[in-house]
Write a protein that holds these residues in place. Structure first.
Motif, PDB file in Angstrom:
ATOM      1  N   ARG A  39       0.859  -1.179   0.000  1.00 44.00           N
ATOM      2  CA  ARG A  39       0.000   0.000   0.000  1.00 44.00           C
ATOM      3  C   ARG A  39       0.890   1.222   0.000  1.00 44.00           C
ATOM      4  NH1 ARG A  39      -5.296   0.671   1.761  1.00 44.00           N
ATOM      5  NH2 ARG A  39      -5.211  -1.237   2.999  1.00 44.00           N
ATOM      6  N   GLY A  42      -1.550   7.182   0.027  1.00 44.70           N
ATOM      7  CA  GLY A  42      -2.664   7.720  -0.739  1.00 44.70           C
ATOM      8  C   GLY A  42      -3.265   6.776  -1.761  1.00 44.70           C
ATOM      9  N   LYS A  43      -2.807   5.527  -1.767  1.00 44.39           N
ATOM     10  CA  LYS A  43      -3.311   4.564  -2.757  1.00 44.39           C
ATOM     11  C   LYS A  43      -3.924   3.347  -2.069  1.00 44.39           C
ATOM     12  CE  LYS A  43      -0.115   5.810  -6.454  1.00 44.39           C
ATOM     13  NZ  LYS A  43       0.837   5.289  -7.476  1.00 44.39           N
ATOM     14  N   GLU A  44      -4.670   2.589  -2.839  1.00 45.31           N
ATOM     15  CA  GLU A  44      -5.253   1.370  -2.294  1.00 45.31           C
ATOM     16  C   GLU A  44      -4.213   0.249  -2.275  1.00 45.31           C
ATOM     17  OE1 GLU A  44      -9.928   2.054  -3.418  1.00 45.31           O
ATOM     18  OE2 GLU A  44      -8.888   0.255  -4.110  1.00 45.31           O
ATOM     19  N   GLU A  46      -2.351  -3.035  -3.116  1.00 51.87           N
ATOM     20  CA  GLU A  46      -2.101  -3.636  -4.427  1.00 51.87           C
ATOM     21  C   GLU A  46      -1.446  -5.002  -4.261  1.00 51.87           C
ATOM     22  OE1 GLU A  46       0.448  -2.353  -8.429  1.00 51.87           O
ATOM     23  OE2 GLU A  46       1.240  -1.876  -6.445  1.00 51.87           O
ATOM     24  N   GLU A  88       8.704   4.419  -7.100  1.00 52.50           N
ATOM     25  CA  GLU A  88       7.293   4.028  -7.088  1.00 52.50           C
ATOM     26  C   GLU A  88       7.046   2.696  -6.383  1.00 52.50           C
ATOM     27  OE1 GLU A  88       9.136   4.906  -9.738  1.00 52.50           O
ATOM     28  OE2 GLU A  88       8.559   3.763 -11.547  1.00 52.50           O
ATOM     29  N   ALA A  91       6.292   1.779  -0.346  1.00 54.64           N
ATOM     30  CA  ALA A  91       4.998   1.361   0.195  1.00 54.64           C
ATOM     31  C   ALA A  91       5.221   0.578   1.480  1.00 54.64           C
ATOM     32  CB  ALA A  91       4.266   0.473  -0.814  1.00 54.64           C
TER      33      ALA A  91
END
Length: 122
Positions: A39, A42-44, A46, A88, A91
């Motif tokens: 995660r 700000g994102k769900e 994955e 990127e 997480a």
């Protein structure tokens, strides 16, 4: 009941490597499908990768060729070797376990760890 504890996260520069570990307690570890999820801020959550009892593996496209999932049933541990890391990839990474052997499905994971932070600097 399965308890999962992740380790191995940290701060690494872009292009570097990390190996995450997930230690499992409980019986019949070798029969579970083990997955890694992440995660980002700000994102769900994955799906990242999974491996089943027959060591069939599956990866999300964004990590293919860079990440490798493996398991050591004697140690009740699953690993995620992460190479050529990118910013990127930053997480919280979670380990999860499920009974069903379908590595392509990101659903029906019954057990989750607390997560380990991976930060990739540019």
């Amino acid at each position: 009941q399965v308890q999962l504890v992740e380790s191995g996260g940290g701060l690494v520069q872009a292009g570097g490597s990390l190996r995450l570990s997930c230690a499992a307690s409980g019986r019949a570890f070798g029969t579970y499908t083990m997955g890694w999820f992440r995660r980002a801020p700000g994102k769900e959550r994955e799906f990242v990768a999974a491996i089943n009892w027959s060591t069939t593996t599956y990866y999300v496209d964004s990590v293919k060729g860079r990440f490798t999932i493996s398991r050591d049933n004697a140690r009740n541990t699953v690993y995620l070797q992460m190479n050529s890391l990118k910013p990127e990839d930053t997480a919280v990474y979670y380990c999860a376990a499920k009974i069903k052997p379908d590595v392509r499905s990101a659903t029906e994971y019954n057990y989750w760890g607390q997560g380990t932070q991976v930060t990739v600097s540019s």
